[in-house]
Design a protein around this motif. Structure first.
Motif, PDB file in Angstrom:
ATOM      1  N   ARG A   1      13.237  31.059  -8.162  1.00  0.00           N
ATOM      2  CA  ARG A   1      14.125  31.760  -8.790  1.00  0.00           C
ATOM      3  C   ARG A   1      13.945  33.356  -7.919  1.00  0.00           C
ATOM      4  O   ARG A   1      15.528  34.160  -7.705  1.00  0.00           O
ATOM      5  CB  ARG A   1      13.798  32.291 -10.468  1.00  0.00           C
TER       6      ARG A   1
ATOM      7  N   HIS B   1      10.515  25.960 -18.424  1.00  0.00           N
ATOM      8  CA  HIS B   1       9.196  25.583 -17.646  1.00  0.00           C
ATOM      9  C   HIS B   1       7.832  25.576 -18.044  1.00  0.00           C
ATOM     10  O   HIS B   1       6.588  24.922 -17.217  1.00  0.00           O
ATOM     11  CB  HIS B   1       9.683  27.490 -16.535  1.00  0.00           C
TER      12      HIS B   1
ATOM     13  N   SER C   1       7.690  25.794  -5.792  1.00  0.00           N
ATOM     14  CA  SER C   1       7.356  26.591  -7.247  1.00  0.00           C
ATOM     15  C   SER C   1       8.321  27.158  -8.471  1.00  0.00           C
ATOM     16  O   SER C   1       9.169  27.853  -7.103  1.00  0.00           O
ATOM     17  CB  SER C   1       5.960  27.584  -7.086  1.00  0.00           C
ATOM     18  N   SER C   2       9.002  26.779  -9.407  1.00  0.00           N
ATOM     19  CA  SER C   2      10.169  26.675  -9.568  1.00  0.00           C
ATOM     20  C   SER C   2      10.705  28.412  -9.727  1.00  0.00           C
ATOM     21  O   SER C   2      11.297  29.601  -9.419  1.00  0.00           O
ATOM     22  CB  SER C   2      10.759  25.913 -10.330  1.00  0.00           C
TER      23      SER C   2
ATOM     24  N   SER D   1       8.406  36.279 -12.408  1.00  0.00           N
ATOM     25  CA  SER D   1      10.000  36.412 -12.338  1.00  0.00           C
ATOM     26  C   SER D   1      11.286  36.608 -12.520  1.00  0.00           C
ATOM     27  O   SER D   1      11.636  37.582 -11.631  1.00  0.00           O
ATOM     28  CB  SER D   1      10.571  35.127 -11.498  1.00  0.00           C
TER      29      SER D   1
ATOM     30  N   GLN E   1      -4.640  29.763  -5.792  1.00  0.00           N
ATOM     31  CA  GLN E   1      -3.891  30.800  -6.693  1.00  0.00           C
ATOM     32  C   GLN E   1      -5.031  31.071  -7.446  1.00  0.00           C
ATOM     33  O   GLN E   1      -5.134  32.342  -8.101  1.00  0.00           O
ATOM     34  CB  GLN E   1      -3.097  30.055  -7.900  1.00  0.00           C
TER      35      GLN E   1
HETATM   36  N1  LIG Z   1       6.623  33.700 -16.323  1.00  0.00           N
HETATM   37  C1  LIG Z   1       6.248  33.289 -14.987  1.00  0.00           C
HETATM   38  C2  LIG Z   1       5.640  32.434 -14.850  1.00  0.00           C
HETATM   39  C3  LIG Z   1       4.293  31.847 -13.241  1.00  0.00           C
HETATM   40  C4  LIG Z   1       4.109  30.640 -12.935  1.00  0.00           C
HETATM   41  O1  LIG Z   1       3.832  29.764 -14.115  1.00  0.00           O
HETATM   42  N2  LIG Z   1       4.019  29.516 -11.887  1.00  0.00           N
HETATM   43  C5  LIG Z   1       4.141  29.031 -11.798  1.00  0.00           C
HETATM   44  C6  LIG Z   1       4.523  28.416 -10.573  1.00  0.00           C
HETATM   45  S1  LIG Z   1       5.878  27.772 -10.601  1.00  0.00           S
HETATM   46  C7  LIG Z   1       2.083  28.894 -11.527  1.00  0.00           C
HETATM   47  O2  LIG Z   1       1.840  30.193 -10.185  1.00  0.00           O
HETATM   48  N3  LIG Z   1       1.358  28.363 -11.416  1.00  0.00           N
HETATM   49  C8  LIG Z   1       0.042  27.731 -11.081  1.00  0.00           C
HETATM   50  C9  LIG Z   1      -0.892  27.482 -11.959  1.00  0.00           C
HETATM   51  O3  LIG Z   1      -0.538  26.346 -12.945  1.00  0.00           O
HETATM   52  O4  LIG Z   1      -2.164  26.938 -12.074  1.00  0.00           O
HETATM   53  C10 LIG Z   1       6.705  33.793 -14.048  1.00  0.00           C
HETATM   54  O5  LIG Z   1       8.017  33.505 -14.025  1.00  0.00           O
HETATM   55  O6  LIG Z   1       6.455  34.123 -12.806  1.00  0.00           O
END
Ligand SMILES: N[C@@H](CCC(=O)N[C@@H](CS)C(=O)NCC(=O)O)C(=O)O
Length: 214
Positions: A17, A107, A12-13, A67, A41
């Motif tokens: 971070r 992203h 997870s990017s 993040s 999740q």
């Molecule tokens: N804006 C959020 C974005 C968080 C996010 O999208 N995380 C992704 C991993 S990189 C996630 O948990 N994705 C789960 C999904 O798409 O179900 C941040 O910067 O923390």
């Protein structure tokens, strides 16, 4: 002693971070893996973060999500450690502009839930998916390249490693993972190569995480 737990996933990017921020600041933490491929999740983790997105940081009982907000919190809560937003008002605005170009404009369009929706609901196949990545990651990073060419010294903004670099390195990792051609981004590639030699960046790399799977 401070109890610090990072809920994350190796590739997870956004988790990457926060690992970078913690390592640069020399703040120790425990890694709590949430497997996105297995859909974890959407399970008990929702009790930690109702958005069902990674990462979440628990810092001495404080629950922190998003993040960029977590990185800014760490910078304010631990000001005696490496500064992620150094410099004057203009430099800090430049750092935030690069960080947000990646975190807000590149992203989210390539997140797992978006890609799943494209494949499962809209029946977008492999070639459509690759075109999507090229459009949003490739063209997005090409614009960031022009932005960073104006601000870079050794790193994305001047000579100090900042929040901009923390967003850049994981996004380049994702671009490579999705086979996006970024050869036309020489400034970004130069900075990425230099940063990836550093111990804080090596330790935060997806391949070094306890939940890593090849
Ligand atoms: N804006 C959020 C974005 C968080 C996010 O999208 N995380 C992704 C991993 S990189 C996630 O948990 N994705 C789960 C999904 O798409 O179900 C941040 O910067 O923390």
């Amino acid at each position: 002693m401070t109890e610090r737990v990072l809920y994350g996933y190796f590739r997870s990017s956004t988790s990457y971070r926060v690992r970078l921020a913690l390592n640069l600041k020399g703040l120790a933490y425990r890694h709590e893996a949430v497997n996105l491929l297995k859909g974890e999740q959407h399970g008990d983790y929702l009790g930690v973060n109702p958005q069902g997105l990674l990462p979440t940081l628990i810092d001495n009982g404080k629950v922190l999500t998003q993040s960029l907000a977590i990185c800014e919190y760490l910078d304010e809560a631990y000001p005696q450690t490496h500064r992620l937003l150094p410099g004057d008002a203009f430099e800090r605005a430049s750092i935030r502009a690069i960080a947000q170009a990646i975190a807000c404009d590149i992203h989210p369009l390539n997140n797992q839930r978006v890609m799943k929706y494209l494949a499962a609901e809209l029946e977008v196949g492999d070639s459509g998916r690759d075109a999507w990545f090229r459009r949003w990651i490739g063209q997005g990073l090409a614009a960031v390249e022009k932005q960073v060419a104006q601000t870079a010294g050794k790193f994305a903004v001047g000579d100090a490693i900042s929040l901009a670099d923390i967003c850049l390195v994981p996004q380049i990792f994702s671009a490579r993972r999705f086979n996006v051609d970024i050869s036309a981004c020489p400034t970004l590639l130069r900075i990425d190569a230099v940063l990836n030699e550093r111990e804080e960046f090596i330790a935060a790399h997806p391949s070094q995480q306890p939940d890593f799977v090849a």
